[in-house]
Scaffold this motif. Structure first.
Motif, PDB file in Angstrom:
ATOM      1  N   ARG A  44      30.522 -61.146  13.719  1.00  0.00           N
ATOM      2  CA  ARG A  44      29.461 -60.591  14.567  1.00  0.00           C
ATOM      3  C   ARG A  44      30.059 -59.830  15.756  1.00  0.00           C
ATOM      4  O   ARG A  44      29.528 -58.804  16.186  1.00  0.00           O
ATOM      5  N   THR A  59      21.179 -54.369  14.759  1.00  0.00           N
ATOM      6  CA  THR A  59      19.715 -54.372  14.883  1.00  0.00           C
ATOM      7  C   THR A  59      19.300 -54.181  16.334  1.00  0.00           C
ATOM      8  O   THR A  59      18.427 -53.376  16.654  1.00  0.00           O
ATOM      9  N   VAL A  60      19.957 -54.960  17.212  1.00  0.00           N
ATOM     10  CA  VAL A  60      19.594 -54.914  18.624  1.00  0.00           C
ATOM     11  C   VAL A  60      19.872 -53.534  19.214  1.00  0.00           C
ATOM     12  O   VAL A  60      19.118 -53.031  20.040  1.00  0.00           O
ATOM     13  N   LEU A  93      23.252 -58.622  13.552  1.00  0.00           N
ATOM     14  CA  LEU A  93      22.293 -58.593  14.667  1.00  0.00           C
ATOM     15  C   LEU A  93      22.655 -57.583  15.765  1.00  0.00           C
ATOM     16  O   LEU A  93      21.757 -56.898  16.286  1.00  0.00           O
ATOM     17  N   PRO A  94      23.931 -57.443  16.139  1.00  0.00           N
ATOM     18  CA  PRO A  94      24.246 -56.433  17.155  1.00  0.00           C
ATOM     19  C   PRO A  94      23.802 -55.033  16.754  1.00  0.00           C
ATOM     20  O   PRO A  94      23.374 -54.248  17.601  1.00  0.00           O
ATOM     21  N   ASP A 128      20.061 -48.790  11.941  1.00  0.00           N
ATOM     22  CA  ASP A 128      19.446 -49.282  10.722  1.00  0.00           C
ATOM     23  C   ASP A 128      20.486 -50.118   9.974  1.00  0.00           C
ATOM     24  O   ASP A 128      21.397 -49.589   9.351  1.00  0.00           O
ATOM     25  N   ALA A 129      20.337 -51.436  10.086  1.00  0.00           N
ATOM     26  CA  ALA A 129      21.357 -52.337   9.544  1.00  0.00           C
ATOM     27  C   ALA A 129      21.518 -52.156   8.031  1.00  0.00           C
ATOM     28  O   ALA A 129      22.602 -52.348   7.488  1.00  0.00           O
ATOM     29  N   GLU A 182      22.270 -61.825   8.473  1.00  0.00           N
ATOM     30  CA  GLU A 182      21.409 -61.241   9.513  1.00  0.00           C
ATOM     31  C   GLU A 182      22.002 -61.457  10.894  1.00  0.00           C
ATOM     32  O   GLU A 182      21.921 -60.590  11.770  1.00  0.00           O
TER      33      GLU A 182
END
Ligand SMILES: Nc1ncnc2c1ncn2[C@@H]1O[C@H](COP(=O)(O)OP(=O)(O)OP(=O)(O)O)[C@@H](O)[C@H]1O
Ligand SMILES: [Mg+2]
Lengths: 225, 298
Positions: free
Chosen positions: A149, A104-105, A101-102, A109-110, A97
């Motif tokens: 990430r 998601t932010v 995260l980048p 749609d991850a 996760e």
């Protein structure tokens, strides 16, 4: 792509960096070296606007970072992949996760990119640790997760602060190879590192230039490296 | 505002997960919202009951004064006319009207039966006086009447209620003021809790910034959580508060305020605005706190 124009920086005491002018072209590969405490981390933070210069201007993508509003700054950050020296995560979210995260932010749609995520975790050797929480990782695992990430959004610029400080030689070659591959895809890469072996290894794979901070100035290091 | 709140609540719950659940500020916020909503129900019930009482007493007060004129039959008309003239000049008298004989007969019918004919009887004539808000000076009016209309008797037995009407009005205002204070206190508490949550998560905010999160995105996670807590806590508090009001003794005619504390008819649905208000207050307070903190952390 990133341009320093007579940049100076001080944390309040004397100037740590002064009168630095440099232009890092798109698609270039740079190393940043210098003794501990010379200001490598500081310079990287100036690059992505985490710090503002006390004098001069920093431009990225032809925009003056000091003049950007906070929302524009957030959009700008999405074009940077940053690996900090202290690799912070959201400790209550799993490694997978955190790495995604980048996405998601940024509102992607991850779950649709789960293929990319898997591939990336595999590359940095964290497939087995995907469900772990960041506090459960070793120092080297943290660095690998941070690198994953940083690159998941396929950013235009990758800034990495000692990304191989805590990993063995073999893994550092692997991570370097990932960065080299990204550079071949046209991404600009800037790595702060003391690791001369790593720098030599990189130079055999890409055209890498070495910048050195010495006496508050930035110099192009000699060919001896 | 409402659309904005809804868009926040509907927003991706995954986005809200970027902030870890903090067991204990969450419970404090829930408790504060619940307690405040409970109190707000009583403040609302008090305001409404005081309002009803004030209206009823004011109505009775307005109809409380009559002037009774007993005079020999041949002087009756002139005395009534003179009394009306005096009343019209008296400050504080809104209207003065002589009741017709039929109306008087209707008033007497409980005692004498319907259809009683008063025309032949020496019954006194009645003048109904309605006061203005300020009221008239009863002693002064009595003196003038004594001088000009010898057969007049001012009957103002209902006027003792005037200070009570004022008291009920004050009580109503006090109830609404209390509601305002309750929601103000809730706003203060939510702001403090939100600030604590933001400060506790400064590192998370730093990480989110690094990967390109906007202030709105970061704020949303906090705002969503505190708005839902405000709504949930206040809903429970409101239900308990309504339960408490229902347990109060039934309203009776004599009990006045003590037993009249409650809601009437659709008034029972009025407390439903309390959780909505609480959620709005929590939304506003958290948005404000988040905006301030994120600006400071920049
Ligand atoms: N937030 C800060 N406040 C005050 N001084 C600071 C701060 N951050 C760094 N410094 C000082 O600035 C100098 C440069 O720090 P910086 O982290 O840029 O060095 P570095 O070249 O990255 O060192 P290293 O190789 O050890 O990572 C150091 O002397 C450090 O103590
Ligand atoms: Mg450093």
């Amino acid at each position: 792509m990133i341009e320093f124009d007579k940049v100076a920086y001080s944390y309040g005491g004397g100037e740590l960096l002064s009168d630095i002018s440099v232009r890092l072209a798109p698609g270039s590969f740079h190393f940043l070296t210098g003794p501990s405490g010379a200001g490598k981390t500081t310079l990287l933070k100036l690059c992505h606007g985490d710090l503002s210069p006390t004098a001069g201007h920093v431009r990225a993508f032809d925009m003056d970072l000091t003049a950007l509003g906070r929302d524009d700054m957030a959009m700008m950050r999405r074009r940077f992949g940053v690996v900090n020296q202290d690799c912070r995560f959201l400790d209550h979210l799993s490694v997978a996760e955190n790495v995604s995260l980048p996405l998601t932010v940024a509102g992607h749609d991850a779950s649709q990119m789960s293929g990319d995520l898997k591939e990336l975790l595999e590359w940095v050797g964290l497939t087995d640790r995907a469900g772990a929480l960041p506090p459960e990782l070793s120092g080297g695992e943290r660095q690998r997760a941070a690198l994953a990430r940083a690159v998941i959004m396929s950013p235009d610029v990758i800034l990495a602060d000692e990304p191989t400080g805590n990993v063995d030689w073999e893994m550092s070659q692997r991570l370097l190879h990932l960065l080299v591959e990204l550079n071949r895809m046209g991404k600009m890469v800037l790595i702060a590192s003391h690791d001369l072996q790593l720098i030599r290894a990189a130079k055999s794979q890409v055209q890498a230039r070495v910048l050195r901070i010495a006496g508050r100035k930035l110099q192009l290091a000699g060919a001896d490296l | 505002m409402k659309a904005l709140i809804l868009s926040y609540l509907r927003s991706d719950p995954k986005a809200a997960r970027v902030v870890p659940a903090t067991g204990y500020t969450a419970h404090l916020t829930l408790f504060a919202a619940g307690a405040m909503a409970f109190l707000a129900v009583f403040a609302l019930a008090l305001s409404l009951a005081a309002g009803r009482l004030a209206d009823r007493w004011a109505g009775e007060l307005a109809r409380s004064t009559t002037l009774r004129i007993s005079a020999p039959a041949d002087q009756m008309t002139t005395q009534v006319d003179r009394a009306l003239a005096v009343l019209q000049q008296t400050p504080g008298v809104a209207t003065a009207r002589a009741l017709s004989l039929e109306e008087q007969a209707a008033l007497l019918s409980p005692w004498f039966g319907a259809g009683v004919d008063l025309s032949g009887l020496p019954v006194p004539r009645l003048i109904e006086i309605r006061e203005t808000e300020t009221g008239y000076d009863a002693a002064g009016l009595r003196l003038r009447l004594a001088a000009e209309v010898p057969g007049a008797i001012l009957d103002d037995h209902g006027r003792w209620r005037r200070p009570l009407v004022e008291a009920a009005d004050s009580l109503r205002r006090l109830g609404f003021f209390s509601m305002a204070l309750i929601f103000g206190a809730l706003a203060a508490m939510v702001t403090l809790a939100a600030n604590a949550a933001l400060a506790a998560n400064a590192q998370i905010i730093e990480v989110l910034r690094l990967i390109g999160a906007t202030d709105v995105y970061i704020a949303r996670a906090f705002v969503r959580r505190f708005t839902l807590r405000g709504l949930g806590g206040a809903a429970v508090g409101t239900v308990l508060g309504i339960g408490g009001v229902m347990l109060l003794p039934e309203a009776s005619a004599e009990g006045g305020l003590l037993t009249g504390l409650g809601f009437r008819g659709i008034g029972w649905f009025l407390p439903a605005i309390i959780p909505v208000l609480a959620a709005t207050v929590a939304f506003g307070a958290t948005s404000f706190a988040a905006r301030q903190t994120l600006k400071e952390l920049a």
